[in-house]
Enzyme design. Structure first.
Site, PDB file in Angstrom:
ATOM      1  N   ARG A 238     136.227  37.386 -24.029  1.00 52.06           N
ATOM      2  CA  ARG A 238     137.290  36.548 -23.502  1.00 52.06           C
ATOM      3  C   ARG A 238     138.513  37.365 -23.131  1.00 52.06           C
ATOM      4  O   ARG A 238     138.855  38.341 -23.817  1.00 52.06           O
ATOM      5  CB  ARG A 238     137.697  35.555 -24.577  1.00 52.06           C
ATOM      6  N   SER A 307     135.998  42.369 -33.096  1.00 54.83           N
ATOM      7  CA  SER A 307     135.536  41.709 -34.324  1.00 54.83           C
ATOM      8  C   SER A 307     134.371  42.426 -35.001  1.00 54.83           C
ATOM      9  O   SER A 307     133.284  41.871 -35.180  1.00 54.83           O
ATOM     10  CB  SER A 307     135.139  40.276 -33.994  1.00 54.83           C
ATOM     11  N   ASP A 360     139.103  39.535 -35.538  1.00 54.89           N
ATOM     12  CA  ASP A 360     139.271  38.108 -35.165  1.00 54.89           C
ATOM     13  C   ASP A 360     139.846  37.274 -36.306  1.00 54.89           C
ATOM     14  O   ASP A 360     140.580  36.309 -36.080  1.00 54.89           O
ATOM     15  CB  ASP A 360     137.956  37.501 -34.635  1.00 54.89           C
TER      16      ASP A 360
HETATM   17  C1  BGC Z   1     132.247  41.417 -38.406  1.00 54.55           C
HETATM   18  C2  BGC Z   1     133.664  41.043 -38.692  1.00 54.55           C
HETATM   19  C3  BGC Z   1     134.022  39.803 -37.929  1.00 54.55           C
HETATM   20  C4  BGC Z   1     133.036  38.715 -38.218  1.00 54.55           C
HETATM   21  C5  BGC Z   1     133.328  37.434 -37.464  1.00 54.55           C
HETATM   22  C6  BGC Z   1     131.338  40.260 -38.658  1.00 54.55           C
HETATM   23  O1  BGC Z   1     130.043  40.566 -38.298  1.00 54.55           O
HETATM   24  O2  BGC Z   1     131.860  42.504 -39.190  1.00 54.55           O
HETATM   25  O3  BGC Z   1     134.529  42.092 -38.381  1.00 54.55           O
HETATM   26  O4  BGC Z   1     135.302  39.414 -38.286  1.00 54.55           O
HETATM   27  O5  BGC Z   1     131.751  39.131 -37.901  1.00 54.55           O
HETATM   28  O6  BGC Z   1     133.308  37.627 -36.108  1.00 54.55           O
END
Ligand code: BGC
Length: 649
Positions: A238, A307, A360
């Site tokens: 996004r 994320s 995120d």
């Molecule tokens: C990641 C995190 C992320 C989460 C939600 C996980 O697989 O390691 O960093 O915040 O997913 O997206």
């Protein structure tokens, strides 16, 4: 006689003809009939004779079977029946014969014989001399046809019932293994709090990474200007812009675009991935309308939501520790992801500054805090799962830098990698983990998040298909394919409230080509969805309560400043950090939540909320879980604003 249309002699009968009776325990009539038959004769005469013989034989078999049944009971007579009827219909035939017998005994006052039937049809005298009166053939043949039809129906029912029985056994066993009673959840809560402490004390002190984010001030509404966010993390990418107007104007205008990430990029090279992000970003910026304006002298500043687990070295730099959620861009691990994106942007001739690198969860926390001061925790329940929270900087023993002025630091827990022996792990989790892109890692995430729930269900269904044949034979090929059942489809089946579960039937047909499932089997499928969903939701609740416990907001201690227990001194039930007074103003704690799983999977959300209430009791009145839809994108833009180079006053 038309040989072409005449049925082939069954193999079993050829064998019997050649070898006489297969078992000496069988009644003499069997052996008599078999004797003298030549199985190798293929002449029409033979077939005609065989047909007649076969009918006699059938009658004799049934007579023998019935008398054997009367004399020796079902156990002893079953091998006889099975020797001339397929096993699958044998039980059905047996049941029907019993019923028929009962009716006949009642009607005629004696046990009928099938030999009589045959004799009656040929117009011959009955061959067993003690028959009193012949039965009209029509009546008998109708009865025989009804008996055969009933046999097929009953045997089918019995077959389905036995499949259902085995499937139910598998279901029960799975439900037991997934069971998360309150006592177990409390153990998970305590383990979470313990691991949080351990992760803050030293690098590698726990499977919980507890990563300092360098975010020591969260947006408070004063931010002004135009900021951007790029958000890479799940199945979609996004880009977003937002015009902020300070306390009076707040969010004046925002726009975003979302594109699916081409699957090949998730497994390609770092340059390809960051080039794709840069391309989408610059084309988004190029299409900017007049409503969005940069302040004179202001550079374009970006919040980069990335994320995945990153070890940050500053608020706007950090190296990727590992991939999760199906990404595997090997050469990016260990790389500074901000520098990689910056290079991609520059390659396209643009000048933009990445002001903040945020997870995120951190974006969600920031987005929530912008509107509400009570937001202390950010949680994502989507493709992946994770949480972050506001920690006292002093509590982060492994933090080597200066204590920030605010005295606070946002910690990205990476709770997906949490592990404890109290987690209800099953054979499903083991096989899923072994076949995943990151075996041995992110076990909590694999029990909870949207990427994996559907596959947990699929794995149980595979076992049922293999051991109970609930979807017929062979097992549908697609069912054996990992990740072929997506969580949105699982959710659809789980929420099916039609009386005949037609949504379940539709999903099974569309995804796997499975047709004609009975309502009973569909109910079992729904129960599997329920078990997987409930376990995931309750564990997520335990995770949230674990964080509340760690920061002293689980309601188990007096409000206000609490004497802090150290890791060594505390018992498992006594983890509370000293809580600064301003954290507990009003005693209310808000958890900002984002992610499709929480947003769209109603039953998951309900189970989770119920478990939070179960765990917190009265204390749950002070805890609010608020959906902060797409909060992570805007949160990243807000963090870019609060950490911008050029601050607009
Ligand atoms: C990641 C995190 C992320 C989460 C939600 C996980 O697989 O390691 O960093 O915040 O997913 O997206």
């Amino acid at each position: 006689m038309d040989i072409g249309r005449f049925p082939k002699l069954p193999v079993r009968i050829r064998w019997q003809a050649d070898h006489q009776a297969p078992c000496s325990a069988f009644p003499s009539c069997w052996q008599d009939i078999g004797r003298g038959q030549t199985g190798s004769d293929d002449s029409p005469r033979f077939y005609k004779k065989w047909k007649l013989d076969w009918m006699d034989r059938g009658c004799c078999w049934m007579d023998e079977y019935i008398s054997c049944l009367g004399a020796r009971g079902f156990e002893m007579s079953r091998p006889l029946l099975m020797s001339f009827i397929a096993k699958s219909v044998c039980v059905g035939v047996h049941v029907c014969v019993c019923v028929l017998l009962c009716l006949e005994v009642k009607r005629a006052g004696s046990i009928p014989t099938f030999t009589r039937l045959r004799a009656g049809r040929k117009g011959l005298e009955p061959i067993d001399g003690n028959v009193s009166g012949a039965w009209p053939w029509r009546m008998r043949s109708r009865r025989a046809a009804a008996c055969a039809a009933a046999a097929v129906i009953v045997s089918r029912r019995l077959k389905v019932r036995s499949q259902k029985c085995t499937a139910r056994k598998i279901l029960l066993e799975f439900q037991e293994a997934c069971y998360t009673p309150l006592a177990r959840l409390r153990q998970v809560v305590d383990a979470m709090a313990v691991e949080m402490h351990a992760g803050l004390v030293s690098e590698g002190g726990s499977k919980l990474k507890m990563l300092p984010t360098y975010i020591d001030r969260l947006p408070d509404g004063h931010e002004r200007g135009l900021y951007y966010a790029v958000d890479l993390g799940g199945t979609n990418f996004r880009v977003l812009r937002v015009q902020l107007g300070g306390l009076e104007g707040r969010v004046i205008k925002q726009e975003y675009e979302e594109v699916a990430i081409p699957p090949e990029l998730m497994l390609g090279t770092s340059e390809q991935l960051f080039d794709f992000i840069a391309k989408e970003l610059v084309s988004f910026v190029a299409r900017e309308g007049q409503d969005f304006r940069l302040h004179a002298g202001q550079n374009r500043e970006i919040g980069f939501t990335f994320s995945f687990p990153v070890k940050q070295t500053a608020v706007n730099s950090g190296t990727l520790l590992q991939w999760t959620k199906g990404f595997k861009v090997n050469d990016a691990v260990g790389e500074d992801v901000v520098a990689a994106l910056q290079r991609g942007i520059e390659r396209r001739g643009y000048k933009m500054r990445i002001a903040a690198l945020v997870n995120d969860t951190v974006g969600t926390l920031a987005g929530g805090r912008y509107w509400n001061n009570d937001v202390m925790i950010g949680v994502i329940l989507g493709t992946g799962t994770n949480a972050c929270y506001v920690e006292r900087a002093e509590a982060v023993s492994k933090w080597a830098g200066d204590i920030p002025k605010s005295g606070e630091m946002v910690i990205n827990m990476e709770w997906g990698n949490f592990w404890s022996s109290h987690l209800p792990r099953t054979y499903v989790d083991e096989s899923l983990d072994n076949e995943s892109l990151n075996p041995g890692e992110y076990g909590f995430e694999k029990m909870i998040s949207g990427m994996y729930l559907g596959d947990c269900v699929r794995r149980v269904l595979v076992r049922m298909a293999q051991e109970a044949c609930i979807f017929g034979t062979p097992v549908p090929h697609k069912l054996l394919e990992a990740f072929s059942l997506m969580t949105p489809d699982m959710s659809k089946m789980h929420h099916d409230d039609s009386s005949d579960l037609k949504v379940v039937a539709e999903v099974l047909k569309r995804v796997y080509g499975i047709q004609n499932t009975t309502v009973g089997i569909r109910k079992i499928v729904v129960a599997v969805c329920d078990t997987v969903c409930q376990r995931g939701a309750r564990l997520a609740a335990a995770g949230i309560v674990g964080i509340l416990k760690k920061i002293g907001r689980d309601g188990s201690a007096a409000n206000g400043v609490i004497k802090r227990n150290t890791f060594e001194q505390s018992d498992m039930n006594g983890f509370h950090d000293e809580v600064p007074v301003h954290y507990t103003s009003g005693g209310r704690t808000v958890v900002a939540m984002d992610g499709g799983l929480y947003e769209h999977y109603t039953k998951f959300r309900n189970y989770m909320q119920e478990a939070v209430v179960e765990l917190l009791g009265e204390g749950s009145k002070n805890v609010v879980i608020e959906l902060s839809k797409d909060g992570s994108g805007i949160g990243a833009a807000l963090l870019a604003a609060s950490h911008a180079e050029y601050v607009i006053s």
